[in-house]
Design a protein around this motif. Sequence first.
Motif, PDB file in Angstrom:
ATOM      1  N   VAL A   1       0.859  -1.183   0.000  1.00  0.00           N
ATOM      2  CA  VAL A   1       0.000   0.000   0.000  1.00  0.00           C
ATOM      3  C   VAL A   1       0.897   1.234   0.000  1.00  0.00           C
ATOM      4  CG1 VAL A   1      -1.910  -1.179   1.154  1.00  0.00           C
ATOM      5  CG2 VAL A   1      -0.198   0.007   2.528  1.00  0.00           C
ATOM      6  N   PRO A   2       0.478   2.291  -0.645  1.00  0.00           N
ATOM      7  CA  PRO A   2       1.344   3.480  -0.735  1.00  0.00           C
ATOM      8  C   PRO A   2       1.412   4.206   0.606  1.00  0.00           C
ATOM      9  CG  PRO A   2      -0.793   3.944  -1.694  1.00  0.00           C
ATOM     10  CD  PRO A   2      -0.792   2.480  -1.371  1.00  0.00           C
ATOM     11  N   PRO A   3       2.497   4.921   0.843  1.00  0.00           N
ATOM     12  CA  PRO A   3       2.548   5.753   2.051  1.00  0.00           C
ATOM     13  C   PRO A   3       1.343   6.695   2.101  1.00  0.00           C
ATOM     14  CG  PRO A   3       4.687   5.709   0.940  1.00  0.00           C
ATOM     15  CD  PRO A   3       3.710   5.041   0.013  1.00  0.00           C
ATOM     16  N   GLY A   4       0.857   6.934   3.288  1.00  0.00           N
ATOM     17  CA  GLY A   4      -0.294   7.801   3.462  1.00  0.00           C
ATOM     18  C   GLY A   4      -1.616   7.070   3.454  1.00  0.00           C
ATOM     19  N   ALA A   5      -1.626   5.764   3.088  1.00  0.00           N
ATOM     20  CA  ALA A   5      -2.878   5.005   3.066  1.00  0.00           C
ATOM     21  C   ALA A   5      -3.285   4.663   4.494  1.00  0.00           C
ATOM     22  CB  ALA A   5      -2.720   3.737   2.242  1.00  0.00           C
ATOM     23  N   ALA A   6      -4.545   4.919   4.822  1.00  0.00           N
ATOM     24  CA  ALA A   6      -5.053   4.627   6.162  1.00  0.00           C
ATOM     25  C   ALA A   6      -5.884   3.358   6.199  1.00  0.00           C
ATOM     26  CB  ALA A   6      -5.896   5.789   6.677  1.00  0.00           C
ATOM     27  N   ALA A   7      -6.430   2.937   5.058  1.00  0.00           N
ATOM     28  CA  ALA A   7      -7.263   1.743   4.999  1.00  0.00           C
ATOM     29  C   ALA A   7      -7.428   1.342   3.544  1.00  0.00           C
ATOM     30  CB  ALA A   7      -8.632   1.984   5.640  1.00  0.00           C
TER      31      ALA A   7
END
Length: 419
Positions: free
Chosen positions: A117-123
């Motif tokens: 998942v890319p950085p900054g992804a929360a869910a």
Amino acid sequence: MPDGTLIQAPISCCDDEPGLLPVVEARARLLRGATPVPEEEALPLAAALGRVLATVPRSGRSLPPFDQSAMDGYALHAADLVPGAAPRILRRIAAGDPPGPAIGPGEAVRVLTGAPVPPGAAAVVMEEHVVLRGGTVAPRRLPRPGANIRRLGEDLAAGDVLLPPGTRLDARHLALLAAAGVGHVPVRRRVRVALLSNGNELGVAIQDSNRPMLAALLARPELALTDLGVLPDDPAALTAALGEAARTHDLILASGGVSGSDADHLPGALHRAGGEVEVLKLAQKPGKPLAHGRLGSARCLFLPGNPLAALVGFLTLGRPLLARLSGSAEETGPAPLAALAARGFLRRPGREEFLPARLVGQDAASGLPLVEPSGAFGSARLVPLAAADGLLWVPAATEQVRPGDALRFHPFAASFGLA
């Protein structure tokens, strides 16, 4: 429910013999002073199945090795985990792709199962829970923060202990070791076992069935077997054979020659070879006569000659001894299954008993399996043993088993690994 048929077992005059040793005490004597073989080797995983871990392996990496998506869906920023959000889809990331740059508010990334998942992804919102419109993604069901993301190291951190020493490696363990980056695993060397049968009658009046049976039981990855064949009732020949075998083996396993008649020479031969020997009479049926000892660094276990008695003696005493010598933590073996008697039978109390038994159904009320003896009683009978699904254990004090009585049943495949 089980029917009321009653099977009359033959009554032995010896079941109430005084001074019989409980099996648990015999096992304690057999294991006293026994230690795992000290040598170890490092094996590639492909060669390690069934071997016993000697030391602790540690993980060479974290699992997961990065934050990854647990399913196909869309990675969202925390600012878009609110009703009405419809972030713009920037790109697609598949398993094996790099995560790419971070996402911000109003941005989403299509991610496939196992992808970073890319950085900054929360869910990650499941693809089944979104509506796609003109390059945007609108969640119909909002995920919780952290949902559907496997975080770096949540299963395992680099340097963590993977498995304890004494683990007998199976497919699960090999999968864990491989995932953790362990290419070679430290295992104990194989336990060297010498196997023989004793008796002038073997191969002449009677075919030797014990040696093939015991050899099959010893065909395990952690054991190395030497077949010494059939040895005659010759004290000098037995003494020489035991002395020779003790120099290169960890265990000498024999059947026959221990019942106490003037033709039974194995215990005396072990003594004459310079070893220690103890002859036991067990409160176990079948398999009352037994001898054990040591010669140099080699352990010795001499089982009865009747096939069922030899099998029971090996399973109740030989297996725990081999587990100790191999360093395995499996000395007690799997627990028996709870079962109900399909038929009743009488017996003489005094010795705990193992009976070949078969599964004949399932009790409707309890869901427990129904079992019954698989044939006529007798420690020399092989047909009931071959027809059995396992061994039924009967406590020493039991005089009568009634239909529906609670029993303990050892399935061959599950409890004793015969299949």
